[in-house]
Scaffold this motif. Structure first.
Motif, PDB file in Angstrom:
ATOM      1  N   MET A 216       0.868  -1.442  -0.253  1.00 17.12           N
ATOM      2  CA  MET A 216       0.058   0.385  -0.014  1.00 17.12           C
ATOM      3  C   MET A 216       0.768   1.695   0.112  1.00 17.12           C
ATOM      4  SD  MET A 216      -3.785  -0.546   2.349  1.00 17.12           S
ATOM      5  CE  MET A 216      -2.666  -1.383   3.502  1.00 17.12           C
ATOM      6  N   MET A 217       1.506   1.348   0.820  1.00 15.77           N
ATOM      7  CA  MET A 217       2.995   2.749   0.589  1.00 15.77           C
ATOM      8  C   MET A 217       3.819   2.406  -0.830  1.00 15.77           C
ATOM      9  SD  MET A 217       2.289   4.172   3.729  1.00 15.77           S
ATOM     10  CE  MET A 217       3.943   4.909   4.164  1.00 15.77           C
ATOM     11  N   ASN A 218       4.014   1.906  -1.578  1.00 13.17           N
ATOM     12  CA  ASN A 218       4.432   1.680  -2.440  1.00 13.17           C
ATOM     13  C   ASN A 218       3.419   1.927  -3.717  1.00 13.17           C
ATOM     14  OD1 ASN A 218       6.188   1.356  -4.526  1.00 13.17           O
ATOM     15  ND2 ASN A 218       5.685  -0.222  -5.217  1.00 13.17           N
ATOM     16  N   GLN A 219       2.337   2.159  -3.541  1.00 11.39           N
ATOM     17  CA  GLN A 219       1.314   1.887  -4.458  1.00 11.39           C
ATOM     18  C   GLN A 219       0.989   3.600  -3.687  1.00 11.39           C
ATOM     19  OE1 GLN A 219      -2.334  -0.944  -3.213  1.00 11.39           O
ATOM     20  NE2 GLN A 219      -1.924  -0.224  -5.664  1.00 11.39           N
ATOM     21  N   LEU A 220       1.097   4.560  -2.770  1.00 13.51           N
ATOM     22  CA  LEU A 220       0.366   5.706  -2.521  1.00 13.51           C
ATOM     23  C   LEU A 220       1.792   6.120  -3.060  1.00 13.51           C
ATOM     24  CD1 LEU A 220      -0.391   5.808   1.183  1.00 13.51           C
ATOM     25  CD2 LEU A 220      -1.686   6.086  -0.152  1.00 13.51           C
ATOM     26  N   GLN A 221       3.901   5.821  -2.762  1.00 14.43           N
ATOM     27  CA  GLN A 221       4.218   7.002  -3.600  1.00 14.43           C
ATOM     28  C   GLN A 221       4.223   6.915  -5.536  1.00 14.43           C
ATOM     29  OE1 GLN A 221       7.868   4.204  -2.011  1.00 14.43           O
ATOM     30  NE2 GLN A 221       7.957   5.516  -0.639  1.00 14.43           N
ATOM     31  N   GLN A 222       3.472   5.687  -5.606  1.00 12.86           N
ATOM     32  CA  GLN A 222       2.843   5.825  -6.700  1.00 12.86           C
ATOM     33  C   GLN A 222       2.469   6.732  -7.406  1.00 12.86           C
ATOM     34  OE1 GLN A 222       2.238   1.968  -7.854  1.00 12.86           O
ATOM     35  NE2 GLN A 222       4.423   1.413  -8.222  1.00 12.86           N
ATOM     36  N   ALA A 223       1.190   7.577  -6.661  1.00 13.48           N
ATOM     37  CA  ALA A 223       0.732   7.873  -6.823  1.00 13.48           C
ATOM     38  C   ALA A 223       0.670   9.445  -6.708  1.00 13.48           C
ATOM     39  CB  ALA A 223      -0.952   7.558  -5.722  1.00 13.48           C
ATOM     40  N   GLN A 224       1.710   9.469  -5.358  1.00 15.51           N
ATOM     41  CA  GLN A 224       1.852  10.750  -5.531  1.00 15.51           C
ATOM     42  C   GLN A 224       3.161  11.662  -6.441  1.00 15.51           C
ATOM     43  OE1 GLN A 224       4.854  11.340  -1.994  1.00 15.51           O
ATOM     44  NE2 GLN A 224       4.394  13.441  -1.854  1.00 15.51           N
ATOM     45  N   GLN A 225       3.385  10.286  -7.645  1.00 18.06           N
ATOM     46  CA  GLN A 225       4.263  10.389  -8.210  1.00 18.06           C
ATOM     47  C   GLN A 225       3.326  11.418  -9.366  1.00 18.06           C
ATOM     48  OE1 GLN A 225       7.304   7.820  -9.209  1.00 18.06           O
ATOM     49  NE2 GLN A 225       7.643   8.813 -11.152  1.00 18.06           N
ATOM     50  N   LYS A 226       2.148  10.401  -9.826  1.00 22.38           N
ATOM     51  CA  LYS A 226       1.682  10.342 -11.060  1.00 22.38           C
ATOM     52  C   LYS A 226       1.227  11.242 -10.897  1.00 22.38           C
ATOM     53  CE  LYS A 226      -0.280   6.842 -13.685  1.00 22.38           C
ATOM     54  NZ  LYS A 226      -1.279   5.910 -13.681  1.00 22.38           N
ATOM     55  N   VAL A 227       0.426  12.355 -10.068  1.00 24.95           N
ATOM     56  CA  VAL A 227      -0.437  13.070  -9.123  1.00 24.95           C
ATOM     57  C   VAL A 227       0.997  14.558  -9.322  1.00 24.95           C
ATOM     58  CG1 VAL A 227      -0.411  14.899  -6.978  1.00 24.95           C
ATOM     59  CG2 VAL A 227      -1.701  12.819  -7.020  1.00 24.95           C
ATOM     60  N   GLU A 228       2.618  14.010  -9.030  1.00 24.11           N
ATOM     61  CA  GLU A 228       3.479  15.232  -9.787  1.00 24.11           C
ATOM     62  C   GLU A 228       3.392  15.046 -11.074  1.00 24.11           C
ATOM     63  OE1 GLU A 228       4.897  17.874  -7.759  1.00 24.11           O
ATOM     64  OE2 GLU A 228       3.784  16.812  -5.879  1.00 24.11           O
ATOM     65  N   GLU A 229       3.457  14.178 -11.996  1.00 25.58           N
ATOM     66  CA  GLU A 229       4.187  14.122 -13.209  1.00 25.58           C
ATOM     67  C   GLU A 229       2.650  14.880 -14.305  1.00 25.58           C
ATOM     68  OE1 GLU A 229       4.275   9.868 -13.882  1.00 25.58           O
ATOM     69  OE2 GLU A 229       6.156  10.034 -13.207  1.00 25.58           O
ATOM     70  N   THR A 230       1.714  14.649 -13.268  1.00 24.13           N
ATOM     71  CA  THR A 230       0.516  15.649 -14.018  1.00 24.13           C
ATOM     72  C   THR A 230       0.511  16.828 -14.043  1.00 24.13           C
ATOM     73  OG1 THR A 230      -0.959  13.926 -13.581  1.00 24.13           O
ATOM     74  CG2 THR A 230      -2.188  15.142 -14.141  1.00 24.13           C
ATOM     75  N   LYS A 231       0.864  16.894 -12.780  1.00 22.83           N
ATOM     76  CA  LYS A 231       1.547  18.806 -12.328  1.00 22.83           C
ATOM     77  C   LYS A 231       2.271  19.532 -13.418  1.00 22.83           C
ATOM     78  CE  LYS A 231       0.897  19.105  -7.585  1.00 22.83           C
ATOM     79  NZ  LYS A 231       1.323  19.434  -6.203  1.00 22.83           N
TER      80      LYS A 231
END
Length: 106
Positions: free
Chosen positions: A8-23
């Protein structure tokens, strides 16, 4: 109870990275808004004003110029905000782990 915490922590980090890429990507999405051919505004989907073009006829009446600017900027920023919210929600949702009872993005 919560399954694989490290997963789950790995998925959260991936989500955060995806949000940054989207920004970052939204900085390159340009939106043009025009009002009566008198004012043209270009903004990014991150709500940053990139350019303003003003018809010369507006340069003699400051009040009219201000009215057109406010109208056009508000329209452009509203569109940018809608796109930004949709893209950011999609990015966040796609990377969130499936935690029972935590359906935040319905």
């Amino acid at each position: 109870m919560f399954g694989d915490i490290s997963g789950m922590m790995n998925q959260l980090q991936q989500a955060q990275q995806k949000v940054e890429e989207t920004k970052k990507r939204l900085d390159s999405v340009l939106l043009d808004e025009e009002t009566s051919g008198k004012i043209k505004v270009t903004v990014t989907a991150n709500r940053e004003i990139k350019s303003i073009q003003v018809d010369d006829s507006l340069l003699v009446d400051a009040e009219e110029l201000e009215d057109y600017l406010v109208l056009t900027l508000n329209k452009a920023l509203k569109r940018a905000n809608e796109i930004n919210e949709q893209e950011m929600a999609a990015a966040a949702k796609s990377g969130m782990p499936n935690i029972p009872g935590m359906d935040m993005f319905k």
